[in-house]
Enzyme design. Structure first.
Site, mmCIF file in Angstrom:
data_model
loop_
_atom_site.group_PDB
_atom_site.id
_atom_site.type_symbol
_atom_site.label_atom_id
_atom_site.label_comp_id
_atom_site.label_asym_id
_atom_site.label_seq_id
_atom_site.Cartn_x
_atom_site.Cartn_y
_atom_site.Cartn_z
ATOM 1 N N ARG A 45 9.706 9.076 -10.533
ATOM 2 C CA ARG A 45 9.771 8.031 -9.498
ATOM 3 C C ARG A 45 9.833 6.767 -10.137
ATOM 4 O O ARG A 45 9.094 6.437 -11.023
ATOM 5 C CB ARG A 45 8.333 8.126 -8.816
ATOM 6 N N LYS A 69 2.017 22.617 -5.347
ATOM 7 C CA LYS A 69 3.250 22.867 -4.546
ATOM 8 C C LYS A 69 3.872 24.074 -5.394
ATOM 9 O O LYS A 69 4.370 25.101 -4.783
ATOM 10 C CB LYS A 69 3.932 21.546 -4.607
ATOM 11 N N LYS A 81 4.694 15.140 -13.218
ATOM 12 C CA LYS A 81 5.417 13.987 -12.490
ATOM 13 C C LYS A 81 5.623 12.843 -13.579
ATOM 14 O O LYS A 81 4.559 12.578 -14.220
ATOM 15 C CB LYS A 81 4.585 13.521 -11.262
ATOM 16 N N THR A 153 15.322 20.179 1.068
ATOM 17 C CA THR A 153 13.969 20.090 1.646
ATOM 18 C C THR A 153 13.993 19.948 3.046
ATOM 19 O O THR A 153 13.096 20.498 3.701
ATOM 20 C CB THR A 153 13.478 18.829 0.745
ATOM 21 N N ASP A 206 12.789 4.148 11.566
ATOM 22 C CA ASP A 206 12.779 3.771 10.225
ATOM 23 C C ASP A 206 13.039 2.324 10.097
ATOM 24 O O ASP A 206 13.312 1.757 10.782
ATOM 25 C CB ASP A 206 14.254 4.309 9.726
ATOM 26 N N ALA A 267 6.970 14.029 3.884
ATOM 27 C CA ALA A 267 6.326 13.092 2.706
ATOM 28 C C ALA A 267 5.291 13.724 1.970
ATOM 29 O O ALA A 267 4.482 14.785 2.412
ATOM 30 C CB ALA A 267 5.463 12.029 3.502
ATOM 31 N N ASN A 268 5.096 13.231 0.809
ATOM 32 C CA ASN A 268 4.199 13.801 -0.248
ATOM 33 C C ASN A 268 2.822 13.180 0.026
ATOM 34 O O ASN A 268 2.807 12.016 0.451
ATOM 35 C CB ASN A 268 4.538 13.446 -1.722
HETATM 36 P P1 NAD Z 1 14.486 8.259 1.066
HETATM 37 O O1 NAD Z 1 14.063 7.165 0.128
HETATM 38 O O2 NAD Z 1 15.931 8.936 0.806
HETATM 39 O O3 NAD Z 1 14.112 8.208 2.701
HETATM 40 C C1 NAD Z 1 13.098 7.370 2.935
HETATM 41 C C2 NAD Z 1 13.144 6.569 4.106
HETATM 42 O O4 NAD Z 1 12.050 6.363 4.821
HETATM 43 C C3 NAD Z 1 14.264 5.484 3.955
HETATM 44 O O5 NAD Z 1 15.236 5.574 4.985
HETATM 45 C C4 NAD Z 1 13.384 4.334 4.306
HETATM 46 O O6 NAD Z 1 14.087 2.996 4.883
HETATM 47 C C5 NAD Z 1 12.406 4.896 5.415
HETATM 48 N N1 NAD Z 1 10.986 4.242 5.273
HETATM 49 C C6 NAD Z 1 10.312 3.426 4.197
HETATM 50 N N2 NAD Z 1 9.234 3.417 4.702
HETATM 51 C C7 NAD Z 1 8.972 3.217 5.996
HETATM 52 C C8 NAD Z 1 8.025 3.171 6.864
HETATM 53 N N3 NAD Z 1 7.017 2.469 6.594
HETATM 54 N N4 NAD Z 1 8.557 3.748 8.206
HETATM 55 C C9 NAD Z 1 9.587 3.990 8.440
HETATM 56 N N5 NAD Z 1 10.615 4.326 7.634
HETATM 57 C C10 NAD Z 1 10.076 4.064 6.510
HETATM 58 O O7 NAD Z 1 13.524 9.467 0.625
HETATM 59 P P2 NAD Z 1 13.581 11.242 0.864
HETATM 60 O O8 NAD Z 1 14.075 11.819 -0.291
HETATM 61 O O9 NAD Z 1 14.239 11.293 2.100
HETATM 62 O O10 NAD Z 1 11.966 11.584 0.791
HETATM 63 C C11 NAD Z 1 11.351 11.208 2.063
HETATM 64 C C12 NAD Z 1 10.003 11.695 1.739
HETATM 65 O O11 NAD Z 1 9.819 13.012 1.288
HETATM 66 C C13 NAD Z 1 9.306 10.977 0.589
HETATM 67 O O12 NAD Z 1 7.793 10.832 0.642
HETATM 68 C C14 NAD Z 1 9.377 11.927 -0.712
HETATM 69 O O13 NAD Z 1 8.483 12.004 -1.700
HETATM 70 C C15 NAD Z 1 9.321 13.325 0.251
HETATM 71 N N6 NAD Z 1 9.925 14.156 -0.569
HETATM 72 C C16 NAD Z 1 11.010 14.194 -0.742
HETATM 73 C C17 NAD Z 1 11.733 15.496 -1.171
HETATM 74 C C18 NAD Z 1 13.341 15.434 -1.326
HETATM 75 O O14 NAD Z 1 14.099 16.435 -1.742
HETATM 76 N N7 NAD Z 1 14.078 14.437 -1.347
HETATM 77 C C19 NAD Z 1 11.083 16.736 -1.722
HETATM 78 C C20 NAD Z 1 9.790 16.688 -1.420
HETATM 79 C C21 NAD Z 1 9.055 15.489 -0.835
#
Ligand code: NAD
Length: 361
Positions: A45, A69, A81, A153, A206, A267-268
């Protein structure tokens, strides 16, 4: 704000590697929470924090989540991490140089820590890290990787939503169900598409209004308030609230505002406080434990890049996320506990059993 010593004193993980990257002003925190089931694995991260201690604390907390997990996903991996706590998100050569130095740090751990992408890092970044170490996954397909884990995911979350609907309503059919997807990024965007295709009514929130509009137009959904305030979003009436942005949206303050039957998203660390799980249960809201439902990316990357398995095997494993959740829901009902406690119990059981030897497999 606790000091590094205080954080290390109270953390139950195995090892934290702390490096000050003088060239960029970043702090590198590699946290290996547990290697009981295999090398500690977890994403990298990149984020700006108020203080370095905040970054270390985040890495510690996230690495503990990875232990659970990966134990439940049964991948023969422990939890870890990395947080790259940067003064500002670097671009171009400055970014690549930081990632190469970080790659050297990962290489120095000799395979006891494996990494992939996370918030603010992506497949191209993993390619840069791979210039310095083989212990990196989630590279681009052109570089022998499985690509962006987000869509995998999303498939796992989709199966999790179906299992949750089946448990709450007696049918896993998403058609006609209203699903609020908070965060239309890599996971949320792909999830919205899967839901829209199966006939769900998709609401998209979003903070990036243009992104929300684009996804909504693509999947035939509609956008809701761009207000970043958690209460404004989760107060919307729906069948399923899918948090796919940032963690911590389920708290003692926010749960009373929630008007859905199910919380199931990627979300985590969705529970800001452990008490929120009990409040959700008391309110009759079924909570899909985050680290169970969001394991799809980790599963796909491990299968494809580390274990040489086929796409068909990945698909089957992603579908099993739904079955695992059903078992956890049944266990929670039988024990009269929260679904979060039931998931923790399953993870603890896997950890205490230890690694499965090749002879047992
Ligand atoms: P990403 O950065 O691609 O997308 C996140 C989205 O959330 C963005 O479009 C951003 O504009 C939006 N956002 C941010 N703050 C916001 C808010 N307060 N309200 C509404 N929208 C908001 O991230 P991602 O890869 O899609 O991951 C999303 C979540 O899932 C994260 O918490 C990540 O840790 C978790 N996660 C992701 C994966 C993965 O494979 N990418 C796996 C496990 C967990």
């Amino acid at each position: 704000m606790p000091t590094f010593e205080e954080l290390l004193e109270r953390w139950d993980g195995e090892q934290a590697v702390i490096r000050r990257d003088r060239e960029s002003g970043a702090w590198i925190f590699i946290c290996m929470h547990s290697t009981r089931l295999g090398p500690a694995a977890g994403g990298t991260r990149m984020k700006v924090y108020d203080s370095p201690a905040d970054g270390l604390e985040d890495a510690m907390r996230l690495s503990a989540g990875m232990t659970n997990k990966l134990a439940i996903a049964d991948l023969g991996l422990g939890g870890g991490k990395t947080v790259l706590a940067v003064p500002k998100i670097p671009e171009g050569e400055e970014r690549r140089a930081l990632l190469r130095r970080y790659g050297d740090a990962v290489a120095s751990l000799g395979g006891s820590f494996l990494t992939s992408s996370d918030v603010n890092t992506g497949e191209e970044d993993m390619d840069v890290i791979a210039e310095r170490t083989e212990h990196v996954f989630g590279r681009t397909e052109a570089n022998g990787g499985a690509g962006d884990p987000g869509p995998f995911t999303a498939v796992g979350v989709f199966h999790g939503i179906r299992a949750s609907l089946a448990h709450a309503f007696g049918s896993g059919d998403v058609s006609g169900r209203t699903v609020l997807v908070q965060g239309a990024g890599s996971v949320g965007g792909a999830l919205a598409e899967l839901l829209g295709r199966e006939g769900a009514r998709v609401l998209i929130a979003d903070v990036d209004a243009a992104r929300a509009e684009a996804i909504a137009a693509e999947v035939g959904g509609s956008t809701v308030t761009p207000d970043a305030a958690v209460e404004a979003v989760i107060g919307l009436e729906c069948d399923v609230y899918a948090p796919c942005a940032l963690g911590g949206t389920l708290s003692v303050a926010t749960v009373p505002h929630i008007r859905c039957r199910i919380v199931a998203g990627s979300a985590n660390n969705q529970l800001a406080e452990p008490e929120a799980a009990e409040l959700l249960r008391a309110a009759g809201i079924l909570y899909a434990p985050d680290y169970v439902i969001n394991a799809g990316g980790a599963i796909a990357i491990t299968f494809l890049e580390r274990q040489g398995r086929s796409r068909a095997e990945v698909d089957a494993a992603l579908a099993r996320i739904g079955d695992t959740l059903t078992e956890i829901y049944d266990h929670a009902d039988a024990e009269g506990t929260t679904t979060a406690a039931a998931a923790d119990a399953v993870a603890a059981c896997r950890l205490s059993a230890g690694p499965v030897s090749k002879d047992d497999a």
